[in-house]
Design an enzyme around this catalytic site. Structure first.
Site, PDB file in Angstrom:
ATOM      1  N   ASP A 148       0.841  -1.193   0.000  1.00  0.00           N
ATOM      2  CA  ASP A 148       0.000   0.000   0.000  1.00  0.00           C
ATOM      3  C   ASP A 148       0.877   1.244   0.000  1.00  0.00           C
ATOM      4  OD1 ASP A 148      -2.410   1.329  -0.056  1.00  0.00           O
ATOM      5  OD2 ASP A 148      -2.609   1.398   2.125  1.00  0.00           O
ATOM      6  N   GLU A 222      -9.099   3.897  -2.410  1.00  0.00           N
ATOM      7  CA  GLU A 222      -7.831   3.720  -3.123  1.00  0.00           C
ATOM      8  C   GLU A 222      -8.059   3.047  -4.473  1.00  0.00           C
ATOM      9  OE1 GLU A 222      -4.639   2.231  -0.780  1.00  0.00           O
ATOM     10  OE2 GLU A 222      -5.398   3.087   1.092  1.00  0.00           O
ATOM     11  N   GLU A 395      -9.901  12.328   7.388  1.00  0.00           N
ATOM     12  CA  GLU A 395      -9.752  13.668   6.823  1.00  0.00           C
ATOM     13  C   GLU A 395     -11.082  14.419   6.786  1.00  0.00           C
ATOM     14  OE1 GLU A 395      -7.069  13.864   3.130  1.00  0.00           O
ATOM     15  OE2 GLU A 395      -7.463  11.740   3.402  1.00  0.00           O
TER      16      GLU A 395
END
Ligand code: MN
Length: 447
Positions: A148, A222, A395
Site C-alpha cells: 500500500d 484507493e 480527513e
C-alpha cells in the site's frame, strides 16, 4: 516493450455498439471497456460451475472459456485457453500484454453489433453470456503480495498536519513513493462483510492501553494496480517498461482502525490497524481500456524537486497519469431501513496523485525486489485539494472534530456497525465512451 506501442484503436471507438442491448450507455461496462474478472455461476446451486475468467459487458458476464471452446479466438487469445479456464487471472496475466490485448480485441469483435459470428447465430448470447445476477464474482487474482502506497500529497499533508502540525510532510515524500508491505491473506472481494476489529487502544488520558473493539473504524478510497508480468529478483524495472508489467486497475477499500493505528504505528508503520480486511472490486479494467484517459503525470508545483532519473522519462511526463474519478457512498442501517439512497461522501481524481502507477511500480522494483503476476499495490487514499475530495473519514471529519450529518439525522465521526461503504470509479471525457469499475462495497458487522 515501451509506451510507444499502445494507442487508441477501434475497440475504443465511442460509436462502437454491441448486440448485448444493456451495453449501450452502460455507466461502467459498455463494449469499450471489457474488464476481466473471475466468476462462477450460482443459478444452479446443485451444480455450481467452476470459477473461470469472464468479461463484463452491460449487465452480463461474457464467459471467455466458452468463447475459446467454440474456436472463436485466434493467435495469442487462442493459446490463452487453459489460462482463461483457471480460477484466478494470474495465468492469463503471466502471458503478457500481447495476450491481454488479443483477448480484449477479439472479445470486442465478437460482441460488436456487426460481428459475423452473431449474424450467423442470433442465439449466441444464450451460450456465452451469464446474467450478472446469476454470477458470483470472486477475487480477480491470487494475490501473493500486497503493497500500500501513500501517493496523494493532499492525503499525506492532511494526515500529517493532524499528527505533526509543525511538520506535516516528511522530507522524503517528494523524492520517493512512500509505501508499506500490507497483507494479502485478508483481501476480500466486494460484498464481503467486514467485522469490526479488536485491538490495543491507548486513550491519551489513560495510563495503559486496553484490548477492545475499534472505536474509530475508517475506510480509505484507493485504486489498486495489479501486476501482470513479474520481474526477476535482482533486476529493476525501468520506468519506460513499467506499464508493460501492469495488467490493470481496480478499486480498493483499505479499511483502517485509526485508534489501533495511532498506538501501534511508531516506529515501524501500519500493522494490525490495516490488515484485518481490505476490500477489492472484482473487475480489473485493463490499461488497454484506459488508453483514451491517459494524461500527463501531475505537474509538480514550482520549487518541488524533479523526480530522480529512474523515476521519470519524457513519455512518462507526457502520459503517465490516468484521469479517473473515484467516489465514496455511505448508507447506514437506518438509511437503508428508511429507503434513503446512499449519500456521497467524496469525489476525488486519480490524476491528482503525486506519484503515478508507473512510478510506484518502478520504485517498488528499483532495489531488485521481484514483483509477481497477481501482486497488488494500492495507491493510498485518493484525496484532492478540496474538502469534498477527501477520501477517508479521518480527513473528512478532521479526526472526529467535525462530524458529518447523514440524511437520517445520524452523525458520524467514524463508521458504525451496519454502515455500508460503496466505492465507485469511472473515466469519462469528451470524444470517448465512459467506462467504469463497477463497485467496491462492504458492510461493517459487530466485533
Ligand atoms: Mn491505505
Amino acid at each position: 516493450m515501451g509506451w510507444e506501442c499502445y494507442s487508441v484503436d477501434q475497440t475504443h471507438d465511442p460509436a462502437l455498439t454491441s448486440w448485448v442491448p444493456s451495453a449501450q450507455g452502460h455507466p461502467d461496462f459498455p463494449i469499450q471497456n471489457l474488464p476481466f474478472g473471475i466468476f462462477h455461476r450460482v443459478d444452479d446451486k446443485d451444480d455450481p460451475s467452476p470459477a473461470r475468467t469472464g468479461m463484463a459487458i452491460g449487465d452480463y458476464v461474457l464467459d471467455l472459456t466458452a468463447c475459446h471452446d467454440e474456436g472463436w479466438f485466434t493467435g495469442a487469445a487462442d493459446r490463452a485457453g487453459a489460462a482463461l479456464a483457471a480460477p484466478a487471472l494470474n495465468h492469463v496475466m503471466a502471458l503478457g500484454r500481447e495476450t491481454w490485448r488479443a483477448v480484449r480485441t477479439q472479445a470486442s469483435a465478437l460482441l460488436a453489433t456487426d460481428s459475423p459470428v452473431y449474424r450467423s447465430n442470433r442465439r449466441l448470447g444464450d451460450h456465452i453470456l451469464v446474467p450478472m445476477a446469476e454470477a458470483e464474482m470472486l477475487l480477480p487474482a491470487m494475490v501473493g503480495d500486497y503493497t500500500d502506497f501513500y501517493a496523494s500529497v493532499h492525503h499525506a499533508t492532511n494526515v500529517g498536519s493532524m499528527f505533526r502540525p509543525d511538520n506535516p510532510l516528511l522530507p522524503n515524500y517528494k523524492w520517493l513513493p512512500i509505501g508499506y508491505h500490507g497483507r494479502a491473506s485478508s483481501l476480500v472481494v466486494s460484498g464481503t462483510p467486514v467485522r469490526r476489529p479488536r485491538g490495543q487502544i491507548k486513550d491519551p488520558k489513560a495510563d495503559v492501553p486496553e484490548y477492545a473493539p475499534s472505536r474509530s473504524l475508517d475506510y480509505e478510497m484507493e485504486v489498486g494496480c495489479i501486476i501482470g508480468v513479474g520481474n526477476a529478483l535482482g533486476t529493476p524495472v525501468p520506468i519506460t517498461a513499467a506499464e508493460s508489467h501492469l495488467f490493470g486497475l481496480c478499486l480498493v477499500n483499505d479499511w483502517s482502525a485509526r485508534d489501533l493505528q495511532s498506538w501501534e504505528y511508531q516506529p515501524l508503520g501500519p500493522f494490525l490497524a490495516k490488515n484485518f480486511a481490505t476490500t477489492v472490486s472484482p473487475w480489473v479494467v485493463t490499461l488497454d481500456a484506459l488508453e483514451p484517459f491517459r494524461v500527463p503525470a501531475t505537474a509538480r508545483p514550482a520549487g518541488d524537486p524533479a523526480p530522480l532519473p529512474h523515476l521519470t522519462s519524457p513519455e512518462h511526463e507526457a502520459r503517465g497519469g490516468v484521469d479517473l474519478t473515484v467516489e465514496v457512498y455511505l448508507a447506514s442501517a437506518r438509511m437503508r431501513a428508511e429507503g434513503t439512497a446512499p449519500i456521497r461522501l467524496s469525489r476525488g481524481r486519480v490524476a491528482d496523485l503525486y506519484w503515478t502507477p508507473a512510478q510506484m511500480l518502478a520504485h517498488h522494483a528499483s532495489n531488485g525486489c521481484n514483483l509477481q503476476p497477481g501482486d497488488l499495490f494500492a495507491t493510498g487514499t485518493v484525496s484532492g485539494p478540496t474538502k469534498d475530495a477527501r477520501g477517508c473519514l479521518l480527513e473528512l471529519t478532521w479526526r472526529g472534530a467535525e462530524p458529518l450529518t447523514l440524511p437520517s439525522g445520524e452523525r458520524r465521526t467514524f463508521l458504525e456497525d451496519g454502515d455500508e461503504v460503496t466505492m465507485r470509479g469511472y473515466a469519462e471525457r469528451e470524444g470517448a465512451a465512459r467506462i467504469g469499475f463497477g463497485e467496491c462495497r462492504g458492510m461493517v458487522t459487530p466485533a
